[in-house]
Write an enzyme that holds these catalytic residues in place. Structure first.
Site, PDB file in Angstrom:
ATOM      1  N   GLY A  17       0.672  -1.158   0.024  1.00  0.00           N
ATOM      2  CA  GLY A  17       0.075  -0.175  -0.091  1.00  0.00           C
ATOM      3  C   GLY A  17       0.858   1.295  -0.007  1.00  0.00           C
ATOM      4  CG  ASP A  60       4.797  -6.275  15.750  1.00  0.00           C
ATOM      5  OD1 ASP A  60       4.429  -5.147  16.021  1.00  0.00           O
ATOM      6  OD2 ASP A  60       4.228  -7.337  16.122  1.00  0.00           O
ATOM      7  CE1 TYR A 157      -7.220   3.232  10.980  1.00  0.00           C
ATOM      8  CE2 TYR A 157      -8.648   4.877   9.888  1.00  0.00           C
ATOM      9  CZ  TYR A 157      -7.641   4.196   9.884  1.00  0.00           C
ATOM     10  OH  TYR A 157      -6.604   4.331   8.705  1.00  0.00           O
ATOM     11  CE  LYS A 161      -4.430   5.384  11.032  1.00  0.00           C
ATOM     12  NZ  LYS A 161      -3.007   5.171  10.776  1.00  0.00           N
ATOM     13  CB  ILE A 192      -5.424   5.524  -0.462  1.00  0.00           C
ATOM     14  CG1 ILE A 192      -5.470   7.079   0.132  1.00  0.00           C
ATOM     15  CG2 ILE A 192      -4.236   5.623  -1.803  1.00  0.00           C
ATOM     16  CD1 ILE A 192      -5.506   8.211  -0.753  1.00  0.00           C
ATOM     17  CB  THR A 194      -3.816   0.460  -0.272  1.00  0.00           C
ATOM     18  OG1 THR A 194      -4.752   0.636   1.050  1.00  0.00           O
ATOM     19  CG2 THR A 194      -3.365   1.829  -0.554  1.00  0.00           C
ATOM     20  N   PRO A 195      -4.569  -2.380  -0.492  1.00  0.00           N
ATOM     21  CG  PRO A 195      -2.848  -3.998  -0.771  1.00  0.00           C
ATOM     22  CD  PRO A 195      -3.117  -2.511  -0.720  1.00  0.00           C
TER      23      PRO A 195
HETATM   24  N1  LIG Z   1      -5.571   3.003   2.287  1.00  0.00           N
HETATM   25  C1  LIG Z   1      -6.146   4.093   2.951  1.00  0.00           C
HETATM   26  O1  LIG Z   1      -7.417   4.527   2.498  1.00  0.00           O
HETATM   27  C2  LIG Z   1      -5.939   5.109   4.134  1.00  0.00           C
HETATM   28  C3  LIG Z   1      -6.591   6.055   4.487  1.00  0.00           C
HETATM   29  C4  LIG Z   1      -5.993   6.582   5.781  1.00  0.00           C
HETATM   30  C5  LIG Z   1      -5.078   6.240   6.348  1.00  0.00           C
HETATM   31  N2  LIG Z   1      -4.503   5.142   5.876  1.00  0.00           N
HETATM   32  C6  LIG Z   1      -3.300   4.830   6.672  1.00  0.00           C
HETATM   33  O2  LIG Z   1      -2.268   4.674   5.947  1.00  0.00           O
HETATM   34  C7  LIG Z   1      -1.404   3.480   6.626  1.00  0.00           C
HETATM   35  C8  LIG Z   1      -0.988   2.456   5.406  1.00  0.00           C
HETATM   36  O3  LIG Z   1      -2.375   1.982   4.965  1.00  0.00           O
HETATM   37  P1  LIG Z   1      -2.353   1.063   3.786  1.00  0.00           P
HETATM   38  O4  LIG Z   1      -3.729   1.550   3.183  1.00  0.00           O
HETATM   39  O5  LIG Z   1      -1.089   0.922   2.975  1.00  0.00           O
HETATM   40  O6  LIG Z   1      -2.705  -0.383   4.280  1.00  0.00           O
HETATM   41  P2  LIG Z   1      -1.873  -1.958   4.031  1.00  0.00           P
HETATM   42  O7  LIG Z   1      -2.643  -2.774   4.770  1.00  0.00           O
HETATM   43  O8  LIG Z   1      -1.760  -1.970   2.341  1.00  0.00           O
HETATM   44  O9  LIG Z   1      -0.352  -1.662   4.418  1.00  0.00           O
HETATM   45  C9  LIG Z   1      -0.201  -1.612   5.761  1.00  0.00           C
HETATM   46  C10 LIG Z   1       1.081  -2.661   6.127  1.00  0.00           C
HETATM   47  O10 LIG Z   1       1.313  -2.399   7.455  1.00  0.00           O
HETATM   48  C11 LIG Z   1       1.778  -3.561   8.142  1.00  0.00           C
HETATM   49  N3  LIG Z   1       1.549  -3.804   9.290  1.00  0.00           N
HETATM   50  C12 LIG Z   1       0.512  -4.241  10.186  1.00  0.00           C
HETATM   51  N4  LIG Z   1       0.711  -4.208  11.142  1.00  0.00           N
HETATM   52  C13 LIG Z   1       2.074  -4.194  11.507  1.00  0.00           C
HETATM   53  C14 LIG Z   1       2.947  -4.136  12.671  1.00  0.00           C
HETATM   54  N5  LIG Z   1       2.204  -4.596  13.759  1.00  0.00           N
HETATM   55  N6  LIG Z   1       4.112  -4.004  12.385  1.00  0.00           N
HETATM   56  C15 LIG Z   1       4.551  -3.660  11.397  1.00  0.00           C
HETATM   57  N7  LIG Z   1       3.721  -3.714  10.105  1.00  0.00           N
HETATM   58  C16 LIG Z   1       2.553  -3.765  10.265  1.00  0.00           C
HETATM   59  C17 LIG Z   1       0.953  -4.418   7.079  1.00  0.00           C
HETATM   60  O11 LIG Z   1       1.612  -5.881   7.029  1.00  0.00           O
HETATM   61  C18 LIG Z   1       0.887  -3.943   5.572  1.00  0.00           C
HETATM   62  O12 LIG Z   1       1.861  -4.455   4.758  1.00  0.00           O
HETATM   63  C19 LIG Z   1      -2.086   2.859   7.847  1.00  0.00           C
HETATM   64  O13 LIG Z   1      -1.647   3.582   8.801  1.00  0.00           O
HETATM   65  C20 LIG Z   1      -3.308   3.096   7.415  1.00  0.00           C
HETATM   66  O14 LIG Z   1      -4.228   3.292   8.632  1.00  0.00           O
HETATM   67  C21 LIG Z   1      -4.768   4.393   5.037  1.00  0.00           C
END
Ligand SMILES: NC(=O)c1ccc[n+]([C@@H]2O[C@H](COP(=O)([O-])OP(=O)(O)OC[C@H]3O[C@@H](n4cnc5c(N)ncnc54)[C@H](O)[C@@H]3O)[C@@H](O)[C@H]2O)c1
Length: 258
Positions: A17, A60, A157, A161, A192, A194-195
């Site tokens: 992501g 982690d 959540y 955040k 966004i 992403t997965p």
């Molecule tokens: N995608 C969206 O729409 C969106 C919107 C707002 C905020 N966010 C934030 O953006 C960040 C990235 O999200 P994303 O959309 O890329 O999600 P994603 O699931 O594609 O990627 C998140 C990654 O974090 C890793 N992860 C989870 N727990 C973990 C831990 N304890 N230690 C290390 N790694 C860990 C996962 O394995 C994964 O690879 C997150 O903080 C999410 O809350 C995402």
């Protein structure tokens, strides 16, 4: 000349992501990058796919000793750290009545405690190793629009955040007061593609209908792309943002303008 030439970046949650796309763009702009994640198989594959000077480490973000080990590898390999992107996070839905205490704690541990540990070890490292010239180092915390506005079904959540948003300001003010030349800003994306968000609509009974429902909430009418956030990360890591600290960088297709 890349926008991040000679900079060393550490990105948590870098296997997937937003972390993955940030790593890709940072490498393109000349940075050397270390990505970490709990998903080691995907992390290795991501590093291979991105190419360039990128290393994956199994990590982690909720484990303090793991942070110490990661920093040690970064310093052994690169001798310094210029940018830290706290991107690891988990999504969850649930209102205050249905959210269990265990779920609440799981979400705070990754989304809030993980960012606290990142900022703590990031400041300690960057203040010692960041360059004398230029604006110094940058910590970039990935929050969410859910750190700015509430949702009836986002109790854990929202809280996690929101914590990131204000922790960021405290870190920014502390570093400024101490004269550390470390800036700290939060980034606030909306949906966004992403997965994490794909899981929301693909697991729905009618994925197309669910995706359209998400898109209707965004004034620009579509989900964001991962590089909409990656470019914000590049900017915040670069000298271009040298006067920005403690800010909320909102990338949300207009959602918080309503
Ligand atoms: N995608 C969206 O729409 C969106 C919107 C707002 C905020 N966010 C934030 O953006 C960040 C990235 O999200 P994303 O959309 O890329 O999600 P994603 O699931 O594609 O990627 C998140 C990654 O974090 C890793 N992860 C989870 N727990 C973990 C831990 N304890 N230690 C290390 N790694 C860990 C996962 O394995 C994964 O690879 C997150 O903080 C999410 O809350 C995402």
């Amino acid at each position: 000349m890349g926008r991040l030439n000679n900079k060393v970046a550490l990105i948590t949650g870098g296997a997937s992501g937003l972390g993955k796309e940030s790593a890709r763009r940072m490498i393109e702009e000349g940075a050397r990058v270390v990505i970490t994640d709990i998903n080691a198989e995907l992390g290795e594959a991501t590093a291979e796919e991105i190419g360039g000077d990128v290393l994956f480490l199994d990590h982690d973000v909720t484990h303090e000793a793991g942070w110490q080990a990661v920093i040690e590898v970064v310093l052994t390999r690169h001798g310094r750290l210029d940018a830290l992107v706290n991107g690891a996070g988990i999504g969850t839905m649930g209102d205050i009545e249905e959210t269990s205490y265990a779920d609440w704690q799981r979400v705070q541990a990754v989304n809030s405690d993980g960012v606290f540990l990142g900022c703590k070890y990031g400041v300690a490292t960057i203040k010692q190793t960041s360059r004398e010239e230029g604006s110094g180092g940058s910590i970039i915390n990935i929050s969410s629009v859910a750190g700015l506005i509430g949702g009836h079904n986002l109790a854990a959540y929202n809280a996690s955040k929101g914590a990131v948003r204000l922790l960021t300001k405290s870190v920014a003010l502390h570093c400024a007061r101490k004269g550390y030349k470390i800036r700290c800003n939060s980034v606030h994306p909306t949906f966004i593609d992403t997965p994490m968000v794909q899981a929301m609509y693909q697991n729905a009974p009618d994925p197309d209908k669910m995706k359209a429902k998400l898109e209707r909430q965004i004034p620009l009418g579509h989900l964001g792309a991962p590089d909409d956030i990656a470019w914000a990360v590049v900017y915040l890591a670069s000298e271009e943002s040298k006067f920005m600290t403690g800010t909320e960088f909102v990338v949300d297709g207009g959602i918080t303008a309503m």
